[in-house]
Design an enzyme around this catalytic site. Structure first.
Site, PDB file in Angstrom:
ATOM      1  N   HIS A  22       6.400  -0.070  14.202  1.00 33.08           N
ATOM      2  CA  HIS A  22       6.267  -0.320  13.201  1.00 33.08           C
ATOM      3  C   HIS A  22       7.415   0.882  11.957  1.00 33.08           C
ATOM      4  CE1 HIS A  22       1.505  -1.382  12.274  1.00 33.08           C
ATOM      5  NE2 HIS A  22       1.558  -0.739  13.437  1.00 33.08           N
ATOM      6  N   ARG A  38       8.761   0.300   9.002  1.00 38.02           N
ATOM      7  CA  ARG A  38       8.456   0.457   7.498  1.00 38.02           C
ATOM      8  C   ARG A  38       9.083   0.121   6.818  1.00 38.02           C
ATOM      9  NH1 ARG A  38       3.438   1.384   8.658  1.00 38.02           N
ATOM     10  NH2 ARG A  38       2.724   3.784  10.248  1.00 38.02           N
ATOM     11  N   LYS A  66       0.541 -11.804  13.378  1.00 46.39           N
ATOM     12  CA  LYS A  66       0.183 -10.327  13.777  1.00 46.39           C
ATOM     13  C   LYS A  66      -1.262 -10.498  12.351  1.00 46.39           C
ATOM     14  CE  LYS A  66      -1.127  -5.885  14.964  1.00 46.39           C
ATOM     15  NZ  LYS A  66      -0.596  -4.815  15.095  1.00 46.39           N
ATOM     16  N   ASP A  91       3.152   1.729  19.887  1.00 44.68           N
ATOM     17  CA  ASP A  91       2.201   1.332  18.398  1.00 44.68           C
ATOM     18  C   ASP A  91       2.846   2.433  17.291  1.00 44.68           C
ATOM     19  OD1 ASP A  91       1.025   0.773  16.397  1.00 44.68           O
ATOM     20  OD2 ASP A  91      -1.235   1.389  17.214  1.00 44.68           O
ATOM     21  N   HIS A 116       4.513   8.704   9.807  1.00 47.51           N
ATOM     22  CA  HIS A 116       4.395   8.735   8.046  1.00 47.51           C
ATOM     23  C   HIS A 116       4.855  10.658   8.448  1.00 47.51           C
ATOM     24  CE1 HIS A 116       1.137   5.735   8.109  1.00 47.51           C
ATOM     25  NE2 HIS A 116       0.203   5.558   8.815  1.00 47.51           N
ATOM     26  N   GLY A 128      -2.162   7.111  12.158  1.00 42.84           N
ATOM     27  CA  GLY A 128      -0.617   6.513  13.147  1.00 42.84           C
ATOM     28  C   GLY A 128       0.078   7.640  13.571  1.00 42.84           C
TER      29      GLY A 128
HETATM   30  O1  DOR Z   1      -2.978   4.138  13.003  1.00 39.45           O
HETATM   31  C1  DOR Z   1      -2.876   2.960  12.902  1.00 39.45           C
HETATM   32  N1  DOR Z   1      -1.558   3.031  12.115  1.00 39.45           N
HETATM   33  N2  DOR Z   1      -3.189   1.747  12.860  1.00 39.45           N
HETATM   34  C2  DOR Z   1      -2.537   0.852  12.802  1.00 39.45           C
HETATM   35  O2  DOR Z   1      -3.058  -0.443  12.857  1.00 39.45           O
HETATM   36  C3  DOR Z   1      -1.551   0.602  11.710  1.00 39.45           C
HETATM   37  C4  DOR Z   1      -0.549   2.044  11.586  1.00 39.45           C
HETATM   38  C5  DOR Z   1       0.012   1.935  10.612  1.00 39.45           C
HETATM   39  O3  DOR Z   1       1.053   0.630  10.101  1.00 39.45           O
HETATM   40  O4  DOR Z   1       0.980   2.915  10.204  1.00 39.45           O
HETATM   41 ZN    ZN Z   2       0.726  -1.077  14.941  1.00 40.28          ZN
HETATM   42 ZN    ZN Z   3      -2.961  -1.578  14.844  1.00 41.55          ZN
END
Ligand code: DOR
Ligand code: ZN
Ligand code: ZN
Length: 346
Positions: free
Chosen positions: A15, A17, A98, A222, A226, A239
């Site tokens: 991700h 962002r 997705k 993944d 943050h 996340g």
């Molecule tokens: O913990 C997560 N964060 N799970 C997700 O599916 C999305 C991700 C995020 O984009 O922060």
């Molecule tokens: Zn993800």
């Molecule tokens: Zn996910």
């Protein structure tokens, strides 16, 4: 041999962002994290702000990556409740569509079966955030619609058992390093929380078993950064970042006899290229030192968020060079900032 060359390493689930959430990560910082983590190629998720639900929004994202990406890349596209015409426009130029079947960051959850069937029937490959019973629904839909299904971050023994019974050549399973190396007893605070959340030791054992018996097809980090400030709030977002710890954790596991190097190459290179139609490039390689012992340290990370739940972990086996399109872009902690990666599907 302690110095080994690995074929192009792909993280199929990151991700980055941008747009809209660039304070958490952007294509430059995300690319650097990928390079330091030994990855030549990443596939970016669409739950940005706004989410990537139209051809035009995909084009905007493309422009940003063209300017800033320092690795090769592709995009996952977001399904919404009414964008199947947009899916049709872009479906040959994306990694996957997705679909969120459970609640997660970005409010993209879809729970209307008729809409889901429509999305599945126009998408050649779906990546799914599905947990628990939603895994069963995703598999039923894919069998009905005849497309391919990539199950992201599978994390429980029950899910694995169901998948094992119902898997076909068109169903693929991803697990994350955090679900392999952390468990729910480790959870201290918001910095340890993600969707799906961490599970107990027996679930962790089932994932390792599924790596051994071939049920698992890929490792995806993944990478979901943050900021520290966001994570310290009461209502923290879920996340964790993963790009810089994923390969060292897996190499450390190879050193500890938990999996074979050949299996790591299948999970992190060969299988992602097949599943997501990524051309095999001999000029993309990662050099790793299997005997290099180093600590994961927050202050050494390139990700914009600047923290990792693996801070303080001593791991043996680290990438020392990342070579992309014939150029050494990462070399013992120095990064060639002028390098730009290429898009895979455009
Ligand atoms: O913990 C997560 N964060 N799970 C997700 O599916 C999305 C991700 C995020 O984009 O922060
Ligand atoms: Zn993800
Ligand atoms: Zn996910």
């Amino acid at each position: 041999m302690s110095i080994i060359t690995l074929p192009q390493l792909i993280d199929p689930h990151v991700h980055f962002r941008t747009p809209g959430l660039d304070h958490k990560e952007d294509w430059q910082t995300g690319s650097k994290a990928a390079l330091a983590g030994g990855f030549t190629t990443v596939l970016d998720m669409p739950n940005t702000k706004p989410p990537t639900t139209t051809a035009e929004l995909l084009e905007q994202k493309r422009k940003i990556a063209q300017k800033d990406a320092m690795v090769n890349y592709g995009f996952h596209f977001a399904a919404s409740t009414d964008n199947w015409n947009e899916i049709k426009k872009v479906r040959d130029k994306i990694a996957s569509v997705k679909v969120f079947l459970n609640f997660s960051t970005g409010n993209l959850k879809i729970d209307d079966d008729r809409i889901l069937e429509k999305i599945f029937s126009v998408s050649p490959i779906i990546s799914c955030h599905a947990e628990g019973e939603m895994v069963e629904l995703a598999i039923k839909l894919t069998k009905k619609c005849g497309n391919k299904l990539y199950l992201c971050h599978i994390s429980t023994k029950d899910e694995i058992e169901y998948i094992k019974k119902n898997k076909t050549k068109d169903i693929f399973v991803e697990v994350t390093p955090h679900h392999l190396f952390l468990k729910n007893e480790n959870i201290k605070d918001g910095f340890w929380e993600m969707y799906p959340n961490l599970k107990s030791q027996s679930n962790v054992d089932a994932l390792w078993q599924a790596i051994e018996d071939g049920t698992v097809d890929t490792i995806g980090s993944d990478h979901a950064p943050h900021t520290k400030k966001e994570k310290q709030q009461d209502d923290f977002p879920r996340g964790i970042p993963g790009l810089e710890s994923s390969l060292p954790l897996m190499l450390d596991a190879v050193n500890n006899g938990m999996l074979k190097l050949e299996r790591l190459i299948e999970l992190m290179s060969t299988n992602p290229t097949k599943i997501f139609h990524i051309p095999i490039r001999e000029d993309c390689r990662t050099i790793v030192d299997m005997t290099l012992k180093k600590e994961v340290k927050n202050e050494n990370l390139y990700t914009k968020c600047g923290w990792s739940p693996f801070d303080g972990w001593q791991l043996t086996g680290w990438p020392i060079k990342t070579i992309i399109n014939g150029e050494t872009v990462f070399d013992n902690n120095s990064i060639n900032n002028n390098f730009r990666g290429e898009e895979i599907y455009n």
